[in-house]
Scaffold this motif. Structure first.
Motif, PDB file in Angstrom:
ATOM      1  N   UNK A 291       0.953  -1.256  -0.065  1.00 57.55           N
ATOM      2  CA  UNK A 291      -0.099   0.035  -0.159  1.00 57.55           C
ATOM      3  C   UNK A 291       0.833   1.270  -0.151  1.00 57.55           C
ATOM      4  N   UNK A 292       0.676   2.213  -0.821  1.00 51.11           N
ATOM      5  CA  UNK A 292       1.236   3.355  -0.875  1.00 51.11           C
ATOM      6  C   UNK A 292       0.542   4.708  -1.129  1.00 51.11           C
ATOM      7  N   UNK A 293       0.628   5.723  -0.564  1.00 52.41           N
ATOM      8  CA  UNK A 293       0.240   7.012  -0.754  1.00 52.41           C
ATOM      9  C   UNK A 293       0.851   7.578  -1.960  1.00 52.41           C
TER      10      UNK A 293
ATOM     11  N   UNK B 103      -3.516   8.011   8.172  1.00 50.93           N
ATOM     12  CA  UNK B 103      -3.608   6.328   8.554  1.00 50.93           C
ATOM     13  C   UNK B 103      -3.712   5.716   7.097  1.00 50.93           C
ATOM     14  N   UNK B 104      -3.026   4.675   6.970  1.00 54.23           N
ATOM     15  CA  UNK B 104      -3.098   3.816   5.667  1.00 54.23           C
ATOM     16  C   UNK B 104      -2.733   2.302   6.404  1.00 54.23           C
TER      17      UNK B 104
ATOM     18  N   UNK C 131      -0.175   1.662   9.329  1.00 53.54           N
ATOM     19  CA  UNK C 131       0.911   2.648   9.537  1.00 53.54           C
ATOM     20  C   UNK C 131       0.360   4.021   9.284  1.00 53.54           C
ATOM     21  N   UNK C 132       1.279   4.961   9.177  1.00 46.16           N
ATOM     22  CA  UNK C 132       0.879   6.463   8.971  1.00 46.16           C
ATOM     23  C   UNK C 132       1.716   7.323   8.227  1.00 46.16           C
TER      24      UNK C 132
ATOM     25  N   UNK D 268       6.310   5.569  -1.254  1.00 46.95           N
ATOM     26  CA  UNK D 268       6.900   4.420  -0.186  1.00 46.95           C
ATOM     27  C   UNK D 268       5.767   3.563   0.487  1.00 46.95           C
ATOM     28  N   UNK D 269       6.081   2.587   1.042  1.00 48.20           N
ATOM     29  CA  UNK D 269       5.404   1.398   1.564  1.00 48.20           C
ATOM     30  C   UNK D 269       5.788   1.322   3.024  1.00 48.20           C
TER      31      UNK D 269
END
Length: 178
Positions: free
Chosen positions: A18-20, A99-100, A112-113, A143-144
């Protein structure tokens, strides 16, 4: 957003990340860190899938600079689903405190965050725009966090349901198939 990704035939180790993802909104070159966020149009969720067993050219010596193959394990049809949509930067608030996470078949794998990024968004935009010009629509994956499958030897298999999510953006639901 509901996506289906075909597992490449050559891999036995399809991993999740997962990545923003941020979307550039205006041309950016040599951007100062303090101004970096003014170049972001919006954000979305990405799952930067990776075929961990295709990232090494085993036919080359271990000390070769060309042994790693970033292209082979990141480039396949459906390799980086994004969505469910783009949330405008003005509607996100603090992009450095989101938050992700990611679940596989309902089991939490990443939690995470964005404040935990190794390089924050400002640093990433400043660094990249110092190397090349960014244009509207360009996407940067930031980044993950910890929790990818490779760390535990867990990988996606046919039928797995993956939910990647980021606070204030939404959920991306994916399914793996052969």
């Amino acid at each position: 957003l509901d996506v289906t990704v075909k597992i490449p035939a050559k891999t036995k180790k399809l991993d999740w990340e997962v990545e923003l993802a941020l979307i550039i909104g205006k041309t950016a070159r040599n951007v100062a860190e303090k101004d970096a966020l003014t170049y972001v149009m919006g954000y979305t969720v990405s799952n930067d899938l990776s075929c961990r067993d295709l990232g090494t050219r085993t036919q080359l010596p271990e000390n070769s600079n060309f042994r790693s193959d970033w292209v082979a394990h990141k480039c396949f049809d459906g390799s980086c689903p994004m969505g469910p949509w783009i949330t405008l930067a003005r509607d996100i608030g603090d992009a450095h405190n989101l938050k992700l996470g990611l679940d596989v078949n309902g089991v939490k794998k990443q939690d995470s965050n964005s404040k935990e990024l190794i390089f924050n968004i400002n640093e990433q935009i400043a660094d990249i725009s110092g190397r090349l010009t960014l244009h509207p629509g360009d996407i940067i994956l930031t980044g993950t966090p910890a929790g990818v499958g490779a760390g535990k030897g867990e990988f996606l298999k046919a039928g797995d349901k993956v939910r990647a999510w980021i606070e204030r953006i939404g959920d991306q639901i994916g399914r793996a198939h052969v």
